[in-house]
Design a protein around this motif. Structure first.
Motif, mmCIF file in Angstrom:
data_model
loop_
_atom_site.group_PDB
_atom_site.id
_atom_site.type_symbol
_atom_site.label_atom_id
_atom_site.label_comp_id
_atom_site.label_asym_id
_atom_site.label_seq_id
_atom_site.Cartn_x
_atom_site.Cartn_y
_atom_site.Cartn_z
ATOM 1 N N ARG A 161 0.680 -1.198 -0.147
ATOM 2 C CA ARG A 161 0.089 0.011 0.047
ATOM 3 C C ARG A 161 0.991 1.209 -0.218
ATOM 4 N NH1 ARG A 161 -2.851 -2.221 4.393
ATOM 5 N NH2 ARG A 161 -4.070 -3.491 3.707
ATOM 6 N N ILE A 162 1.860 1.242 0.924
ATOM 7 C CA ILE A 162 2.784 2.412 0.935
ATOM 8 C C ILE A 162 3.547 2.704 -0.401
ATOM 9 C CG2 ILE A 162 5.027 3.505 1.822
ATOM 10 C CD1 ILE A 162 4.049 1.905 4.678
ATOM 11 N N GLY A 163 3.926 1.456 -1.115
ATOM 12 C CA GLY A 163 4.779 1.755 -2.483
ATOM 13 C C GLY A 163 3.520 2.147 -3.364
ATOM 14 N N MET A 164 2.379 1.749 -3.415
ATOM 15 C CA MET A 164 1.507 2.197 -4.377
ATOM 16 C C MET A 164 1.116 3.622 -4.242
ATOM 17 S SD MET A 164 0.843 -0.232 -6.616
ATOM 18 C CE MET A 164 -0.798 -0.126 -7.410
ATOM 19 N N ARG A 165 0.926 4.011 -3.042
ATOM 20 C CA ARG A 165 0.740 5.546 -2.614
ATOM 21 C C ARG A 165 1.728 6.329 -3.153
ATOM 22 N NH1 ARG A 165 -2.437 6.959 2.553
ATOM 23 N NH2 ARG A 165 -2.595 8.647 1.443
ATOM 24 N N LEU A 166 3.215 5.828 -2.781
ATOM 25 C CA LEU A 166 4.174 6.648 -3.142
ATOM 26 C C LEU A 166 4.322 6.638 -4.725
ATOM 27 C CD1 LEU A 166 6.592 8.083 -2.005
ATOM 28 C CD2 LEU A 166 7.929 5.894 -2.112
ATOM 29 N N ALA A 167 4.225 5.637 -5.486
ATOM 30 C CA ALA A 167 4.132 5.867 -6.913
ATOM 31 C C ALA A 167 3.272 6.613 -7.320
ATOM 32 C CB ALA A 167 4.018 4.438 -7.361
ATOM 33 N N GLY A 168 2.097 6.789 -6.796
ATOM 34 C CA GLY A 168 0.977 7.750 -7.330
ATOM 35 C C GLY A 168 1.229 9.183 -6.911
ATOM 36 N N ALA A 169 2.143 9.417 -5.824
ATOM 37 C CA ALA A 169 2.267 10.695 -5.376
ATOM 38 C C ALA A 169 3.417 11.283 -6.520
ATOM 39 C CB ALA A 169 2.685 10.793 -3.977
ATOM 40 N N LEU A 170 4.302 10.162 -6.576
ATOM 41 C CA LEU A 170 5.574 10.638 -7.510
ATOM 42 C C LEU A 170 5.150 10.512 -9.237
ATOM 43 C CD1 LEU A 170 8.261 8.465 -5.848
ATOM 44 C CD2 LEU A 170 7.837 11.060 -5.674
ATOM 45 N N GLY A 171 3.634 10.406 -9.450
ATOM 46 C CA GLY A 171 3.084 10.088 -10.665
ATOM 47 C C GLY A 171 3.514 8.949 -11.590
ATOM 48 N N GLY A 172 3.473 7.974 -10.806
ATOM 49 C CA GLY A 172 3.743 6.785 -11.598
ATOM 50 C C GLY A 172 2.565 6.358 -12.439
ATOM 51 N N ARG A 173 2.575 5.182 -13.000
ATOM 52 C CA ARG A 173 1.421 4.381 -13.460
ATOM 53 C C ARG A 173 0.336 4.004 -12.554
ATOM 54 N NH1 ARG A 173 3.305 0.566 -18.448
ATOM 55 N NH2 ARG A 173 1.378 1.114 -19.356
ATOM 56 N N ALA A 174 0.697 3.935 -11.630
ATOM 57 C CA ALA A 174 -0.531 3.496 -10.532
ATOM 58 C C ALA A 174 -1.363 4.520 -10.390
ATOM 59 C CB ALA A 174 0.380 3.167 -9.142
ATOM 60 N N ALA A 175 -1.039 5.789 -10.411
ATOM 61 C CA ALA A 175 -1.924 7.026 -10.314
ATOM 62 C C ALA A 175 -2.958 6.967 -11.198
ATOM 63 C CB ALA A 175 -1.056 8.379 -10.545
ATOM 64 N N GLU A 176 -2.574 6.495 -12.499
ATOM 65 C CA GLU A 176 -3.635 6.554 -13.744
ATOM 66 C C GLU A 176 -4.549 5.433 -13.523
ATOM 67 O OE1 GLU A 176 -1.258 6.266 -17.006
ATOM 68 O OE2 GLU A 176 -0.105 7.937 -16.712
ATOM 69 N N GLU A 177 -4.296 4.374 -12.598
ATOM 70 C CA GLU A 177 -5.003 3.227 -12.599
ATOM 71 C C GLU A 177 -6.156 3.110 -11.774
ATOM 72 O OE1 GLU A 177 -2.393 -0.073 -12.094
ATOM 73 O OE2 GLU A 177 -1.348 0.151 -14.050
ATOM 74 N N GLY A 178 -6.211 4.319 -10.782
ATOM 75 C CA GLY A 178 -7.067 4.336 -9.623
ATOM 76 C C GLY A 178 -6.513 3.880 -8.434
ATOM 77 N N PRO A 179 -7.613 3.504 -7.493
ATOM 78 C CA PRO A 179 -6.788 3.171 -6.289
ATOM 79 C C PRO A 179 -6.447 1.741 -6.147
ATOM 80 C CG PRO A 179 -9.480 3.427 -6.106
ATOM 81 C CD PRO A 179 -8.764 3.896 -7.428
ATOM 82 N N PRO A 180 -5.420 1.287 -5.435
ATOM 83 C CA PRO A 180 -4.700 -0.118 -5.760
ATOM 84 C C PRO A 180 -5.926 -0.831 -5.011
ATOM 85 C CG PRO A 180 -3.991 1.087 -3.750
ATOM 86 C CD PRO A 180 -4.888 2.179 -4.407
ATOM 87 N N ALA A 181 -6.028 -2.174 -5.345
ATOM 88 C CA ALA A 181 -6.723 -3.312 -5.083
ATOM 89 C C ALA A 181 -6.087 -3.686 -3.883
ATOM 90 C CB ALA A 181 -6.697 -4.243 -6.221
ATOM 91 N N GLU A 182 -6.827 -4.403 -3.046
ATOM 92 C CA GLU A 182 -6.621 -5.167 -1.661
ATOM 93 C C GLU A 182 -5.814 -6.051 -1.999
ATOM 94 O OE1 GLU A 182 -7.026 -4.026 1.410
ATOM 95 O OE2 GLU A 182 -7.899 -2.320 0.633
ATOM 96 N N PRO A 183 -4.606 -6.174 -1.319
ATOM 97 C CA PRO A 183 -3.584 -7.236 -1.490
ATOM 98 C C PRO A 183 -4.362 -8.676 -1.385
ATOM 99 C CG PRO A 183 -2.498 -5.786 0.043
ATOM 100 C CD PRO A 183 -3.869 -5.575 -0.493
ATOM 101 N N ASP A 184 -3.773 -9.857 -1.754
ATOM 102 C CA ASP A 184 -4.219 -11.006 -1.678
ATOM 103 C C ASP A 184 -4.043 -11.580 -0.180
ATOM 104 O OD1 ASP A 184 -5.588 -13.432 -2.092
ATOM 105 O OD2 ASP A 184 -4.176 -14.130 -3.599
ATOM 106 N N ALA A 185 -4.996 -11.884 0.614
ATOM 107 C CA ALA A 185 -5.130 -12.475 1.929
ATOM 108 C C ALA A 185 -4.255 -13.835 2.211
ATOM 109 C CB ALA A 185 -6.221 -12.205 2.652
ATOM 110 N N ARG A 186 -4.133 -14.656 1.087
ATOM 111 C CA ARG A 186 -3.715 -15.825 0.991
ATOM 112 C C ARG A 186 -2.248 -15.979 1.669
ATOM 113 N NH1 ARG A 186 -5.015 -17.859 -4.542
ATOM 114 N NH2 ARG A 186 -5.582 -15.934 -5.079
#
Length: 67
Positions: A41-66
């Protein structure tokens, strides 16, 4: 006047570097203390804040709980 402009630019540059260093220190502490899911989650938010591809895809999906 040129001296004042150079001095102002230097102060602003030093301020930005200091601010970025403090932010990255907090991110590193959060990454070290968190679970693997928190790190994702932190990595995805950091990538979004820095203007990475994750920012274009919307909010991150919840990680797999397995695990």
């Amino acid at each position: 006047m040129l001296t004042a402009a150079v001095l102002t630019a230097a102060v602003l540059g030093i301020t930005k570097v200091l601010r970025d260093w403090l932010i990255l220190r907090q991110v590193r502490a959060a990454m070290d203390a968190g679970t693997p899911e928190d790190r994702v989650r932190i990595g995805m938010r950091l990538a979004g804040a820095l203007g990475g591809r994750a920012a274009e895809e919307g909010p991150p999906a919840e990680p797999d709980a397995r695990g």
